[in-house]
Design a protein around this motif. Sequence first.
Motif, PDB file in Angstrom:
ATOM      1  N   MET A   1      35.271  49.306   1.286  1.00 53.76           N
ATOM      2  CA  MET A   1      36.125  48.319   2.155  1.00 53.76           C
ATOM      3  C   MET A   1      37.201  48.890   1.189  1.00 53.76           C
ATOM      4  SD  MET A   1      36.292  43.954   2.093  1.00 53.76           S
ATOM      5  CE  MET A   1      35.680  44.299   3.658  1.00 53.76           C
ATOM      6  N   THR A   2      38.638  48.412   2.110  1.00 52.65           N
ATOM      7  CA  THR A   2      40.003  49.166   0.918  1.00 52.65           C
ATOM      8  C   THR A   2      39.836  48.247  -0.104  1.00 52.65           C
ATOM      9  OG1 THR A   2      40.971  50.617   2.648  1.00 52.65           O
ATOM     10  CG2 THR A   2      42.464  49.335   1.045  1.00 52.65           C
ATOM     11  N   LYS A   3      40.213  48.680  -0.924  1.00 47.77           N
ATOM     12  CA  LYS A   3      40.317  47.459  -2.234  1.00 47.77           C
ATOM     13  C   LYS A   3      41.366  48.147  -2.933  1.00 47.77           C
ATOM     14  CE  LYS A   3      38.402  45.718  -6.850  1.00 47.77           C
ATOM     15  NZ  LYS A   3      37.578  45.214  -7.270  1.00 47.77           N
ATOM     16  N   LEU A   4      42.809  47.210  -3.430  1.00 44.54           N
ATOM     17  CA  LEU A   4      43.958  47.397  -3.989  1.00 44.54           C
ATOM     18  C   LEU A   4      43.334  47.295  -5.204  1.00 44.54           C
ATOM     19  CD1 LEU A   4      47.300  46.946  -1.398  1.00 44.54           C
ATOM     20  CD2 LEU A   4      45.343  48.795  -1.963  1.00 44.54           C
ATOM     21  N   ARG A   5      44.069  48.241  -6.816  1.00 42.73           N
ATOM     22  CA  ARG A   5      44.430  47.577  -7.958  1.00 42.73           C
ATOM     23  C   ARG A   5      45.370  47.358  -8.708  1.00 42.73           C
ATOM     24  NH1 ARG A   5      42.319  53.515  -8.968  1.00 42.73           N
ATOM     25  NH2 ARG A   5      43.798  53.919  -7.193  1.00 42.73           N
ATOM     26  N   LEU A   6      45.589  46.168  -9.864  1.00 40.37           N
ATOM     27  CA  LEU A   6      46.315  45.497 -10.094  1.00 40.37           C
ATOM     28  C   LEU A   6      46.470  47.010 -11.290  1.00 40.37           C
ATOM     29  CD1 LEU A   6      45.973  41.768 -11.324  1.00 40.37           C
ATOM     30  CD2 LEU A   6      48.093  43.394 -10.279  1.00 40.37           C
ATOM     31  N   ASN A   7      47.956  46.943 -12.399  1.00 42.00           N
ATOM     32  CA  ASN A   7      47.986  47.612 -13.363  1.00 42.00           C
ATOM     33  C   ASN A   7      48.259  46.951 -14.461  1.00 42.00           C
ATOM     34  OD1 ASN A   7      49.161  48.768 -15.899  1.00 42.00           O
ATOM     35  ND2 ASN A   7      51.585  48.317 -14.370  1.00 42.00           N
ATOM     36  N   ALA A   8      46.920  48.058 -15.059  1.00 37.68           N
ATOM     37  CA  ALA A   8      46.406  46.485 -16.367  1.00 37.68           C
ATOM     38  C   ALA A   8      47.469  47.016 -17.173  1.00 37.68           C
ATOM     39  CB  ALA A   8      44.547  48.070 -16.973  1.00 37.68           C
ATOM     40  N   GLY A   9      48.731  47.253 -17.010  1.00 37.00           N
ATOM     41  CA  GLY A   9      49.537  47.334 -18.331  1.00 37.00           C
ATOM     42  C   GLY A   9      50.646  46.067 -18.551  1.00 37.00           C
ATOM     43  N   LEU A  10      49.898  45.454 -17.431  1.00 33.87           N
ATOM     44  CA  LEU A  10      51.710  43.907 -17.502  1.00 33.87           C
ATOM     45  C   LEU A  10      51.175  43.529 -19.016  1.00 33.87           C
ATOM     46  CD1 LEU A  10      50.539  43.464 -14.197  1.00 33.87           C
ATOM     47  CD2 LEU A  10      52.569  44.759 -14.302  1.00 33.87           C
ATOM     48  N   ASP A  11      52.877  42.752 -19.045  1.00 34.15           N
ATOM     49  CA  ASP A  11      52.974  42.357 -20.370  1.00 34.15           C
ATOM     50  C   ASP A  11      52.612  41.092 -19.896  1.00 34.15           C
ATOM     51  OD1 ASP A  11      53.440  40.740 -22.464  1.00 34.15           O
ATOM     52  OD2 ASP A  11      55.330  42.420 -23.223  1.00 34.15           O
ATOM     53  N   ILE A  12      51.763  39.972 -19.831  1.00 34.00           N
ATOM     54  CA  ILE A  12      51.340  39.018 -19.138  1.00 34.00           C
ATOM     55  C   ILE A  12      52.527  38.017 -20.226  1.00 34.00           C
ATOM     56  CG2 ILE A  12      50.088  37.388 -18.499  1.00 34.00           C
ATOM     57  CD1 ILE A  12      49.289  39.742 -17.154  1.00 34.00           C
ATOM     58  N   ASP A  13      52.363  38.651 -21.513  1.00 33.94           N
ATOM     59  CA  ASP A  13      52.972  37.029 -22.572  1.00 33.94           C
ATOM     60  C   ASP A  13      54.498  37.461 -22.304  1.00 33.94           C
ATOM     61  OD1 ASP A  13      50.618  36.130 -23.443  1.00 33.94           O
ATOM     62  OD2 ASP A  13      50.502  37.615 -25.173  1.00 33.94           O
ATOM     63  N   ARG A  14      55.072  38.508 -21.761  1.00 35.92           N
ATOM     64  CA  ARG A  14      56.325  38.771 -21.620  1.00 35.92           C
ATOM     65  C   ARG A  14      56.786  37.705 -20.911  1.00 35.92           C
ATOM     66  NH1 ARG A  14      59.327  41.482 -18.656  1.00 35.92           N
ATOM     67  NH2 ARG A  14      57.332  43.095 -18.132  1.00 35.92           N
TER      68      ARG A  14
END
Length: 247
Positions: A1-14
């Motif tokens: 099944m097609t799965k898209l991936r989040l960028n693991a480098g996002l600065d969530i606090d900012r």
Amino acid sequence: MTKLRLNAGLDIDRLTHSFHEHRRVRIFDLLIREDAEALHAHLEDQDDWWRLINTPDGILEYDRRAWERLGVRRRRALDEQVFAQARDGFQYRYEGLRVPDDPDRLEEDDDPLTAFARLMDSDEMLDMLRRITGQRDISFSDGHATAYSPGDLLTEHDDDVPGKDRLAAYVYGLTRAWRPEWGGILMFHRDDGAMIDGHVPRFNTLDLFAVPQQHSVSMVTPSAPVRRYAVTGWLRSCARAVPNNTE
């Protein structure tokens, strides 16, 4: 099944700090680049787009064959009606692609657009969006793909529809090398009506903003050489309903 991936480098606090300061934030490079490219290519390849037009009598929907069958005069008359209503009322005109509303179909369909809908509705994504927005009551997301061509627009509104329980809205942009003078700008309206903050279409960016909030999409100009692609939708707190209304 097609799965898209989040960028693991996002600065969530900012991102969280920016959202809480402005009630909106632009998240660059949301997905792994190759996954964003796959979704963009999928949207470009589709031929089952629906033209959506708001009228005083309700929403008109035409697939591409039905739109061509209307003929030049009827299409021109509809355009005149669109622009007349846009002068002093709520109006939109663009093409859309639906995402399955049924949770079973959402799991079964295997294409990049449905995969994006699954990602937006996943625990990983919803947990991140709850943290950024501070809205712990977000329970699911919904949305649809959009394509804006010359003459397409979305006039000022705030997304606060009774009964929809929308806590935030999103626009996931999939438009490359766009110039501001081509229009299609996501505009946030100041309270005094005299100023706006505009977000030019970009590729692989998620514009996330609190509901209610006055915003619009400026008309795409005839000079635009490509269509403005995006996936747009909402983060909601109520139980999922089937079918979904994309108003």
